[in-house]
Design an enzyme around this catalytic site. Structure first.
Site, short mmCIF file in Angstrom:
data_model
loop_
_atom_site.label_atom_id
_atom_site.label_comp_id
_atom_site.label_asym_id
_atom_site.label_seq_id
_atom_site.Cartn_x
_atom_site.Cartn_y
_atom_site.Cartn_z
N GLU A 114 -34.53 -72.77 23.82
CA GLU A 114 -34.15 -72.55 25.22
C GLU A 114 -34.85 -71.30 25.71
O GLU A 114 -34.96 -70.31 24.99
CB GLU A 114 -32.62 -72.39 25.33
CG GLU A 114 -32.09 -72.15 26.75
CD GLU A 114 -31.91 -70.68 27.11
OE1 GLU A 114 -31.59 -70.39 28.27
OE2 GLU A 114 -32.13 -69.81 26.23
N ARG A 159 -29.37 -71.63 37.90
CA ARG A 159 -29.92 -71.18 36.61
C ARG A 159 -30.87 -72.24 36.06
O ARG A 159 -30.46 -73.21 35.43
CB ARG A 159 -28.79 -70.91 35.62
CG ARG A 159 -29.25 -70.18 34.36
CD ARG A 159 -28.07 -69.88 33.42
NE ARG A 159 -28.47 -68.96 32.36
CZ ARG A 159 -28.47 -67.64 32.45
NH1 ARG A 159 -28.08 -67.07 33.58
NH2 ARG A 159 -28.83 -66.88 31.44
#
Length: 314
Positions: A114, A159
């Site tokens: 990530e 986000r």
């Protein structure tokens, strides 16, 4: 009976990714984190059985146990559009190759990474090409997708992050798919406490108060200061939570509650990352708690991806 998959976590932070995989029945058997404050929060929630506190560059891979899934939220500041964009020239950017070192030794069945969405564009795409090539050279089949928390996690936070999934076997990658979009059914204000908070969170008398009163003309929006001045989020959506919340309180988003203008509390920030109420936040050193939350992941998004990884492996 389905096997219980095991997970090893690099750059574990406070355990957002670990929590997401545990929610899908996985067992965490090893984790590493260098930040002592993040380690404290991790231990409060996961115990101290397998967390190795220290610099991954100093760890011998022979001391790392075998596991099925390697997760790594490797430091993103080097690639972030709000950072210095130094990439692999930044020591933090080079930590990706520590991930490759562990992959080469452990050879997990799948790798989950990530990072900030800007990783795809950094250095005109050359940085991302190096990452994909490295995973390919290690023998992995890779897929990736940029996903926004407000679109894939039912979390009202702007986000954008890139999620990379690399499988050791082609049969598994053929069974995997990223989750579909989810409708957003709540606003940030649904996650804010309604009762009056401690006075330290209220911004009355701030040096920019008059400017704030001119600019903050919509009570359905969340605001914050940036390097360029005062900014507002989309209606009902919180701006991206940043690690910088721990270094400058003005980086903490703020809004109108029923009493005045106030900063989001650490617990409210945790909710906007999808952490459950049962997740323990240290009561001392609040700056570090803000930093930890900003550095973490949107748990529901990762949990949905983790669920699909588990299905592909099983």
């Amino acid at each position: 009976m389905k096997e219980q998959l095991t997970v090893g976590s690099m750059f574990a932070g406070i355990g957002g990714i670990c929590l997401a995989f545990r929610q899908n029945g996985c067992k965490i058997v090893w984790a590493n984190e260098i930040d002592r404050y993040a380690c404290k929060t991790y231990r409060l929630n996961f115990g101290d059985e397998y967390l190795i506190e220290g610099d991954i560059q100093k760890l011998d891979t022979k001391d790392i146990p075998k596991f099925d899934i390697l997760t790594a939220g490797f430091p993103c500041q080097a690639f972030s559009s709000v950072g210095l964009l130094e990439g692999f020239n930044d020591p933090r950017g080079n930590l990706f190759f520590e991930t490759a070192r562990v992959i080469n030794k452990i050879k997990p069945r799948v790798v989950f990474l990530e990072n900030v969405a800007n990783l795809v564009k950094h250095d005109e795409g050359r940085t991302f090409d190096v990452i994909l090539k490295t995973l390919g050279d290690l023998g992995y089949y890779t897929v990736y997708k940029v996903m926004n928390a407000k679109e894939y996690g039912n979390i009202p936070q702007q986000r954008n992050r890139i999620y990379i999934v690399a499988f050791k076997y082609k049969k598994n990658v053929e069974k995997f798919k990223f989750p579909d979009m989810l409708p957003l059914t709540q606003t940030a204000f649904d996650l804010f406490d309604k009762k009056k908070q401690e006075e330290k969170y209220y911004m009355d008398g701030h040096r920019m108060w008059n400017r704030m009163m001119e600019y903050m003309d919509d009570r359905k929006r969340v605001y914050r200061f940036t390097d360029w001045g005062l900014s507002r989020g989309m209606e009902g959506i919180c701006p991206t939570l940043l690690a910088a919340m721990g270094s400058r309180f003005e980086r903490i988003p703020f809004f109108y509650d029923d009493f005045s203008v106030r900063l989001m509390t650490p617990r409210e920030c945790a909710r906007l990352q999808g952490f459950p109420e049962s997740f323990i936040l240290p009561k001392e050193n609040e700056k570090q708690v803000y930093k930890q939350i900003g550095n973490s992941v949107c748990v529901p998004v990762v949990s949905r991806i983790a669920g699909n990884i588990v299905k592909a492996l099983n």
